[in-house]
Design an enzyme around this catalytic site. Structure first.
Site, PDB file in Angstrom:
ATOM      1  N   ASP A 118      -5.419   0.736  -6.608  1.00 53.96           N
ATOM      2  CA  ASP A 118      -5.429   0.956  -7.722  1.00 53.96           C
ATOM      3  C   ASP A 118      -6.543   1.157  -8.668  1.00 53.96           C
ATOM      4  OD1 ASP A 118      -4.379   0.607 -10.595  1.00 53.96           O
ATOM      5  OD2 ASP A 118      -2.761  -0.446 -10.034  1.00 53.96           O
ATOM      6  N   LYS A 171       0.073  -9.194   0.611  1.00 55.08           N
ATOM      7  CA  LYS A 171       1.472  -8.830   1.288  1.00 55.08           C
ATOM      8  C   LYS A 171       1.716  -7.377   1.505  1.00 55.08           C
ATOM      9  CE  LYS A 171       3.777 -13.043  -0.436  1.00 55.08           C
ATOM     10  NZ  LYS A 171       4.849 -13.530  -1.725  1.00 55.08           N
ATOM     11  N   GLY A 172       1.304  -6.700   0.519  1.00 53.23           N
ATOM     12  CA  GLY A 172       1.807  -5.375   0.141  1.00 53.23           C
ATOM     13  C   GLY A 172       1.839  -4.521   1.460  1.00 53.23           C
ATOM     14  N   ASP A 196       5.155  -4.234  -5.014  1.00 54.91           N
ATOM     15  CA  ASP A 196       5.995  -5.041  -5.790  1.00 54.91           C
ATOM     16  C   ASP A 196       5.899  -5.241  -7.119  1.00 54.91           C
ATOM     17  OD1 ASP A 196       3.353  -6.425  -5.669  1.00 54.91           O
ATOM     18  OD2 ASP A 196       4.498  -8.111  -6.436  1.00 54.91           O
ATOM     19  N   PHE A 230       4.120   2.792 -13.111  1.00 52.85           N
ATOM     20  CA  PHE A 230       4.358   1.560 -12.106  1.00 52.85           C
ATOM     21  C   PHE A 230       5.271   1.686 -11.224  1.00 52.85           C
ATOM     22  CE2 PHE A 230       4.130  -3.159 -13.441  1.00 52.85           C
ATOM     23  CZ  PHE A 230       4.167  -3.862 -12.061  1.00 52.85           C
ATOM     24  N   LYS A 248      -4.200   5.707  -6.559  1.00 53.41           N
ATOM     25  CA  LYS A 248      -3.894   6.206  -8.039  1.00 53.41           C
ATOM     26  C   LYS A 248      -5.384   6.475  -8.595  1.00 53.41           C
ATOM     27  CE  LYS A 248       0.208   3.310  -9.542  1.00 53.41           C
ATOM     28  NZ  LYS A 248       0.391   2.065 -10.339  1.00 53.41           N
ATOM     29  N   ARG A 289       9.701  -4.945  -2.789  1.00 55.03           N
ATOM     30  CA  ARG A 289       8.948  -4.465  -1.690  1.00 55.03           C
ATOM     31  C   ARG A 289       9.904  -3.873  -0.649  1.00 55.03           C
ATOM     32  NH1 ARG A 289       3.738  -7.047  -2.117  1.00 55.03           N
ATOM     33  NH2 ARG A 289       3.862  -9.241  -3.022  1.00 55.03           N
TER      34      ARG A 289
HETATM   35  C1  PRP Z   1      -2.071  -5.033  -4.719  1.00 55.61           C
HETATM   36  C2  PRP Z   1      -2.226  -4.118  -3.395  1.00 55.61           C
HETATM   37  C3  PRP Z   1      -3.929  -3.977  -3.196  1.00 55.61           C
HETATM   38  C4  PRP Z   1      -4.374  -4.204  -4.524  1.00 55.61           C
HETATM   39  C5  PRP Z   1      -4.999  -2.795  -5.240  1.00 55.61           C
HETATM   40  O1  PRP Z   1      -2.384  -6.440  -4.272  1.00 55.61           O
HETATM   41  O2  PRP Z   1      -1.817  -4.672  -2.294  1.00 55.61           O
HETATM   42  O3  PRP Z   1      -4.340  -5.079  -2.500  1.00 55.61           O
HETATM   43  O4  PRP Z   1      -3.242  -4.946  -5.580  1.00 55.61           O
HETATM   44  O5  PRP Z   1      -5.268  -3.097  -6.642  1.00 55.61           O
HETATM   45  P1  PRP Z   1      -6.591  -2.821  -7.155  1.00 55.61           P
HETATM   46  O6  PRP Z   1      -6.972  -1.301  -6.523  1.00 55.61           O
HETATM   47  O7  PRP Z   1      -6.429  -2.793  -8.705  1.00 55.61           O
HETATM   48  O8  PRP Z   1      -7.510  -3.856  -6.772  1.00 55.61           O
HETATM   49  P2  PRP Z   1      -1.773  -7.675  -5.021  1.00 55.61           P
HETATM   50  O9  PRP Z   1      -2.963  -8.485  -5.582  1.00 55.61           O
HETATM   51  O10 PRP Z   1      -0.848  -7.276  -6.080  1.00 55.61           O
HETATM   52  O11 PRP Z   1      -0.967  -8.542  -4.030  1.00 55.61           O
HETATM   53  P3  PRP Z   1       0.267  -8.067  -2.854  1.00 55.61           P
HETATM   54  O12 PRP Z   1      -0.360  -7.110  -1.939  1.00 55.61           O
HETATM   55  O13 PRP Z   1       0.823  -9.394  -2.429  1.00 55.61           O
HETATM   56  O14 PRP Z   1       1.050  -7.437  -3.811  1.00 55.61           O
END
Ligand code: PRP
Length: 184
Positions: free
Chosen positions: A105, A45-46, A161, A154, A133, A167
């Site tokens: 991340d 979703k992000g 989120d 964080f 990051k 968000r």
């Molecule tokens: C978050 C973000 C990325 C992922 C990055 O998605 O949107 O897709 O984490 O993290 P990583 O580099 O450690 O893999 P999340 O799974 O939290 O879902 P969201 O987008 O719905 O918040």
């Protein structure tokens, strides 16, 4: 500066800086793909807010696609094993594909997605993320367009989120540790 939200310790990137940077990224992408069309793949979703603003700064024939994915494992950490909840609607063979993410991340999610979409034989496959990051990357992932590098704190807001909240904040800020301490 006073925090604009009771759960936010401090603002990291104010709204106007986010919008200015997105306009720059859109301009750069427009130049780089001049004369071509582009499929933007929003990773839900992000990335939905970033996608919505970014696409309006890209002056090219653009298709918009959406993927919904879910990481297995601990709620606040990516495991790198990704389940596809919603796949692309259209075929991307021989298309220029730009993955649009809100944050890289660990890089595990992106690494998985790049490998997956590459098997579908796009003409080109690049990555645009609003935030990265670098200190947290566990996998080497090539990021072609990056809005901001963040510290390993964080961060929430503008699509980022915690438990699906925050968000909608128009800025990116650091969440007060007291908000998530019990979840770690
Ligand atoms: C978050 C973000 C990325 C992922 C990055 O998605 O949107 O897709 O984490 O993290 P990583 O580099 O450690 O893999 P999340 O799974 O939290 O879902 P969201 O987008 O719905 O918040």
């Amino acid at each position: 500066m006073k925090s604009p939200h009771p759960d936010i310790e401090r603002v990291l990137i104010p709204t106007h800086e986010i919008q200015t940077r997105i306009a720059q990224l859109g301009k750069q992408i427009t130049q780089d793909y001049k004369g071509e069309s582009l499929v933007l793949v929003c990773v839900l979703k992000g990335a939905f807010l970033f996608m919505a603003d970014l696409c309006r700064h890209i002056d090219l024939p653009v298709n918009t696609e959406f993927m919904a994915i879910s990481s297995y494992g601990h709620a606040t950490k990516s495991s790198g094993v990704v389940r596809i909840l919603k796949d692309l609607n259209e075929c991307i063979e021989d298309r220029n594909v730009l993955i649009v993410e809100d944050i890289v991340d660990t890089g595990l999610t992106l690494s998985y997605l790049v490998d997956l979409l590459a098997t579908r034989h796009p003409r080109s496959l690049k990555v645009c993320t609003l935030c990265s990051k670098p200190q947290c990357h566990q996998r080497e992932v090539k990021i072609d367009y990056c809005g901001f590098e963040l510290p390993s704190e964080f961060a929430v807001g503008y699509g980022l989120d915690f438990k699906d909240f925050y968000r909608n904040l128009p800025f990116i800020g650091i969440l007060k540790p007291i908000m998530y301490e019990n979840d770690l």
